[in-house]
Enzyme design. Structure first.
Site, PDB file in Angstrom:
ATOM      1  N   ASP A 215       0.832  -1.273  -0.027  1.00 38.99           N
ATOM      2  CA  ASP A 215       0.314   0.062   0.149  1.00 38.99           C
ATOM      3  C   ASP A 215       1.119   1.698  -0.031  1.00 38.99           C
ATOM      4  O   ASP A 215       2.022   1.420  -0.145  1.00 38.99           O
ATOM      5  CB  ASP A 215      -1.188   0.236   0.867  1.00 38.99           C
ATOM      6  N   HIS A 238       2.123   1.760  -3.128  1.00 40.67           N
ATOM      7  CA  HIS A 238       1.165   2.514  -3.661  1.00 40.67           C
ATOM      8  C   HIS A 238       1.900   4.355  -3.066  1.00 40.67           C
ATOM      9  O   HIS A 238       0.497   5.531  -4.240  1.00 40.67           O
ATOM     10  CB  HIS A 238      -0.123   2.559  -3.507  1.00 40.67           C
TER      11      HIS A 238
END
Ligand SMILES: *[C@@H]1O[C@H](CO)[C@@H](O)[C@H](O)[C@H]1NC(C)=O
Length: 390
Positions: A215, A238
């Site tokens: 993430d 991310h």
């Protein structure tokens, strides 16, 4: 003559009062086999360090230390002016995820002041929980590996974190905290395993760190100000994100954030601001993203005003109320993995203002990259590839 003795005596007293005391977890009963629960030895060491009137060291020699359930190092009643975890060993979570999976945090610093964690590894063994989540079965939410809550003057240095169930590090309601030389490693496919997540904190510095996860490498939630991030390598992951913001109607804003000298390798995003499409009085202002290298990044520069991960269960009938203003992207170069290398998808309800682009050079393999703007206003200067849509 007497004076001389007094001076010597004072010197010795001074030496004694500033001398550090060391508490070794092994001496206090911790086994280093990774299979016997060592939580009590760690709590003993903490309680002794905390009660000490001199600065204290908690020594964690090399070896594996099972911490079989959630542990909190609480500082409310501490006398010690400073406590340092001198870590050579690895703290491991149980391989069965239920042991900590319903706790918010596995290892928590709570209301502490002047605590340093230096060296060592935290291995949360999150793999089986990720597998459970991806199988669609009912699973616990998972614990943050290291939570630093309501604390001041914390230093986390050269700590390695592996395979967290959820966030690797969460900093909540802290001031003057520094994370440096941190190394975070988890699978690029692991869910919600943000590297470092900040909430409601001020004066946070993140330096010289390398984060590979599933993430956001770093996420900056509501209520953060005066954050300095420099020399961070991210990927897989991310990207470095401000957000998600604007979930609450009444929400503290984010301001004065500098993100400097970063490298993104194969990440989903590079430099991002994300807000939910919901009514909110939150804001983002005075942000500088400077000197970034993108290597095959899907969305190198992105403001996403309709954040909706996996396009599921999002409030997209509304528009974001979060006011985004005065955001600079400067000296950003490298390669984009999609054609839209610069994307400002702002809110119709509260458009972005004061976006500044300067010296952005992003290429998309094969075709020229493009920029896309909606409800975004600002200025552009220097070399701009793709050309600005502001
Ligand atoms: C912004 O944050 C930095 C630390 O990152 C701090 O030194 C500076 O004083 C802050 N500026 C303002 C205007 O608060």
């Amino acid at each position: 003559m007497v004076i001389k003795y007094i001076i010597v005596l004072l010197f010795l007293l001074f030496q004694y009062s500033s001398a550090k005391v060391t508490y070794n977890v092994v001496t206090l009963g911790a086994k280093t086999d990774g299979r016997s629960d060592t939580k009590n030895a760690f709590l003993k060491a903490w309680n002794l360090a905390c009660a000490s009137t001199s600065p204290a060291i908690i020594a964690v020699p090399s070896g594996r230390y099972l911490i079989a359930s959630a542990i909190t190092f609480s500082g409310q009643t501490c006398k010690s002016k400073a406590i340092t975890f001198n870590m050579y060993g690895t703290l491991v979570a149980p391989s069965s995820y239920n042991a900590i999976g319903n706790d918010e945090v596995w290892i928590k610093l709570y209301r502490v002041n002047h605590v340093t964690i230096s060296g060592g590894t935290l291995d949360a063994q999150g793999g089986p929980l990720w597998a459970c989540k991806s199988s669609g079965k009912t699973c616990p939410q998972g614990a943050t590996t290291l939570g630093i809550y309501h604390s001041q003057n914390i230093v986390i240095s050269k700590l390695r974190l592996l395979n967290s169930q959820m966030f690797h590090i969460a900093v909540y309601a802290c001031t003057n905290t520094k994370l440096q030389g941190v190394n975070i490693v988890a699978s690029g496919l692991s869910p919600n395993t943000d590297g470092i997540h900040l909430t409601s904190s001020t004066g946070i510095t993140i330096l010289n760190s390398k984060i590979s996860t599933g993430d956001d490498c770093i996420s900056i939630g509501p209520g953060n100000s005066n954050v300095w991030i420099e020399k961070v390598v991210c990927g897989p992951g991310h990207g470095i994100s401000i957000g998600s913001l604007g979930w609450e109607l009444q929400e503290a804003g984010v301001q004065n954030i500098t993100v400097k000298t970063t490298t993104f390798i194969g990440t989903q995003n590079g430099l991002r601001i994300k807000t939910w499409a919901r009514r909110s009085n939150g804001f983002v202002r005075n942000i500088v993203f400077k000197d970034a290298t993108m290597m095959k990044v899907k969305y190198p520069i992105i403001i996403d005003g309709k954040y909706c991960p996996n396009n599921r269960n999002c409030p997209n009938d509304q528009v974001s109320g979060v006011k985004i203003s005065n955001v600079a992207f400067e000296d950003v170069h490298g390669t984009s993995a999609t054609q839209v290398a610069v994307k400002f998808d702002c809110s119709k309800g509260s458009p972005c203002s004061g976006i500044r682009l300067k010296n952005v050079n992003l290429v998309y393999v094969g075709k020229p990259a493009i920029s896309s703007c909606s409800y975004a206003a600002g200025t552009a200067s220097g070399i701009l590839l793709p050309s600005s849509c502001l």
